[in-house]
Motif scaffolding. Structure first.
Motif, PDB file in Angstrom:
ATOM      1  N   ALA A  38       0.861  -1.186   0.000  1.00 25.83           N
ATOM      2  CA  ALA A  38       0.000   0.000   0.000  1.00 25.83           C
ATOM      3  C   ALA A  38       0.896   1.234   0.000  1.00 25.83           C
ATOM      4  CB  ALA A  38      -0.910  -0.014   1.219  1.00 25.83           C
ATOM      5  N   VAL A  39       1.306   1.645  -1.184  1.00 26.40           N
ATOM      6  CA  VAL A  39       2.219   2.789  -1.280  1.00 26.40           C
ATOM      7  C   VAL A  39       1.471   4.082  -0.987  1.00 26.40           C
ATOM      8  CG1 VAL A  39       3.698   1.572  -2.932  1.00 26.40           C
ATOM      9  CG2 VAL A  39       1.931   3.103  -3.795  1.00 26.40           C
ATOM     10  N   SER A  40       2.228   5.113  -0.617  1.00 24.00           N
ATOM     11  CA  SER A  40       1.620   6.377  -0.215  1.00 24.00           C
ATOM     12  C   SER A  40       0.962   7.103  -1.389  1.00 24.00           C
ATOM     13  CB  SER A  40       2.677   7.269   0.445  1.00 24.00           C
ATOM     14  OG  SER A  40       3.905   7.171  -0.219  1.00 24.00           O
ATOM     15  N   PRO A  41       0.134   8.115  -1.099  1.00 23.75           N
ATOM     16  CA  PRO A  41      -0.507   8.879  -2.176  1.00 23.75           C
ATOM     17  C   PRO A  41       0.525   9.539  -3.089  1.00 23.75           C
ATOM     18  CG  PRO A  41      -1.557   9.344  -0.067  1.00 23.75           C
ATOM     19  CD  PRO A  41      -0.326   8.553   0.235  1.00 23.75           C
ATOM     20  N   VAL A  42       0.081   9.812  -4.318  1.00 24.53           N
ATOM     21  CA  VAL A  42       0.986  10.413  -5.297  1.00 24.53           C
ATOM     22  C   VAL A  42       1.095  11.922  -5.097  1.00 24.53           C
ATOM     23  CG1 VAL A  42       0.608   8.641  -7.048  1.00 24.53           C
ATOM     24  CG2 VAL A  42      -0.886  10.656  -7.003  1.00 24.53           C
ATOM     25  N   VAL A  43       2.189  12.474  -5.644  1.00 21.49           N
ATOM     26  CA  VAL A  43       2.337  13.925  -5.723  1.00 21.49           C
ATOM     27  C   VAL A  43       2.644  14.290  -7.178  1.00 21.49           C
ATOM     28  CG1 VAL A  43       3.055  14.434  -3.361  1.00 21.49           C
ATOM     29  CG2 VAL A  43       4.766  13.668  -4.981  1.00 21.49           C
ATOM     30  N   PRO A  44       2.092  15.385  -7.718  1.00 24.85           N
ATOM     31  CA  PRO A  44       1.115  16.245  -7.045  1.00 24.85           C
ATOM     32  C   PRO A  44      -0.188  15.504  -6.756  1.00 24.85           C
ATOM     33  CG  PRO A  44       1.314  16.830  -9.373  1.00 24.85           C
ATOM     34  CD  PRO A  44       2.381  15.823  -9.094  1.00 24.85           C
ATOM     35  N   THR A  45      -0.868  15.968  -5.715  1.00 20.28           N
ATOM     36  CA  THR A  45      -2.095  15.327  -5.242  1.00 20.28           C
ATOM     37  C   THR A  45      -3.170  15.329  -6.322  1.00 20.28           C
ATOM     38  OG1 THR A  45      -1.550  16.216  -3.078  1.00 20.28           O
ATOM     39  CG2 THR A  45      -3.753  15.351  -3.338  1.00 20.28           C
ATOM     40  N   VAL A  46      -3.906  14.235  -6.344  1.00 22.51           N
ATOM     41  CA  VAL A  46      -5.006  14.074  -7.295  1.00 22.51           C
ATOM     42  C   VAL A  46      -6.321  14.396  -6.574  1.00 22.51           C
ATOM     43  CG1 VAL A  46      -6.271  12.352  -8.655  1.00 22.51           C
ATOM     44  CG2 VAL A  46      -3.774  12.309  -8.599  1.00 22.51           C
ATOM     45  N   ARG A  47      -7.168  15.171  -7.228  1.00 24.15           N
ATOM     46  CA  ARG A  47      -8.455  15.514  -6.614  1.00 24.15           C
ATOM     47  C   ARG A  47      -9.387  14.303  -6.642  1.00 24.15           C
ATOM     48  NH1 ARG A  47     -11.786  20.833  -8.364  1.00 24.15           N
ATOM     49  NH2 ARG A  47      -9.710  21.681  -7.928  1.00 24.15           N
ATOM     50  N   THR A  48      -9.986  14.004  -5.503  1.00 27.56           N
ATOM     51  CA  THR A  48     -10.868  12.833  -5.389  1.00 27.56           C
ATOM     52  C   THR A  48     -12.223  13.095  -6.038  1.00 27.56           C
ATOM     53  OG1 THR A  48      -9.809  12.362  -3.272  1.00 27.56           O
ATOM     54  CG2 THR A  48     -11.829  11.167  -3.731  1.00 27.56           C
ATOM     55  N   ALA A  49     -12.756  12.057  -6.710  1.00 29.49           N
ATOM     56  CA  ALA A  49     -14.114  12.111  -7.273  1.00 29.49           C
ATOM     57  C   ALA A  49     -14.839  10.865  -6.764  1.00 29.49           C
ATOM     58  CB  ALA A  49     -14.051  12.123  -8.789  1.00 29.49           C
TER      59      ALA A  49
END
Length: 203
Positions: A38-49
């Motif tokens: 479970a790798v960490s969130p990506v950067v730049p951050t992606v907007r959740t839908a």
């Protein structure tokens, strides 16, 4: 791609377009903590839908999470098959994962644009690293271990897959892959703390 090696061993470093698309979709759907590793969130951050409405008739977000995790496992393990067959607009290879198929149909264009931008950034960063001589760090780890053991390294191949992750760390996927933040190599101490134990294991 950068590679370094010696008699019988080889280490490559590159990014993965398919993993970038998968991680974009994971983050856009808000599937935090999904997948192994479970790798960490990506950067730049992606907007959740919120994927609730999109997947309502095909199992909802829980089915989407399961299907995404299976896809991620196939990508991580480099299994041949449908994992890399991204064929818009209908994505027939994902017919058996209808929630994931709908997510791909809804967000593939944005995912591709985002991943292409990240790949261009990675390419530039890798060139700069090469020019500064930072890419020799991996070879140093192997040579240090060889000196410690008083013998040449065993035959091995190790693939470093660098991704734009928010957390500077690495995840070892046995037997021969390391998923890692693409900024990790910039911090030699932290890089060594994650990668040295793996090198010691394989050398």
């Amino acid at each position: 791609m950068h590679h370094t090696g010696g008699p019988g061993w080889r280490i490559t470093a590159d990014t993965s377009g398919h993993m970038l698309v998968a991680l974009y979709l994971r983050d856009v759907a808000g599937l935090s903590g999904a997948g192994s590793p479970a790798v960490s969130p990506v950067v730049p951050t992606v907007r959740t839908a919120d994927p609730g409405q999109l997947t309502a008739n095909v199992g909802g977000p829980s089915a989407l999470r399961d299907q995404w995790e299976q896809w991620w496992e196939d990508l991580v393990r480099d299994r041949p098959g449908n994992a890399t067959k991204l064929t818009p607009p209908s994505f027939p290879a994902f017919a058996g994962s209808p929630a994931l198929q709908r997510l791909l149909q809804a967000h593939f264009g944005a995912a591709m644009s985002w991943s292409r931008a990240r790949m261009a950034e990675y390419s530039k960063m890798a060139e700069e690293r090469e020019a500064k001589g930072k890419s020799g760090l991996v070879r140093e780890l192997v040579q240090d271990r060889e000196m410690e053991l008083g013998r040449a390294a065993r035959s091995f191949e190790l693939k470093l897959i660098e991704l734009p992750l928010g957390e500077p760390r690495a995840w070892f996927v046995e037997p021969d892959r390391i998923l890692m933040s693409q900024t990790l190599m910039d911090d030699e101490t932290t890089f060594r703390s994650y990668v040295q134990p793996i090198v010691e294991l394989v050398v």
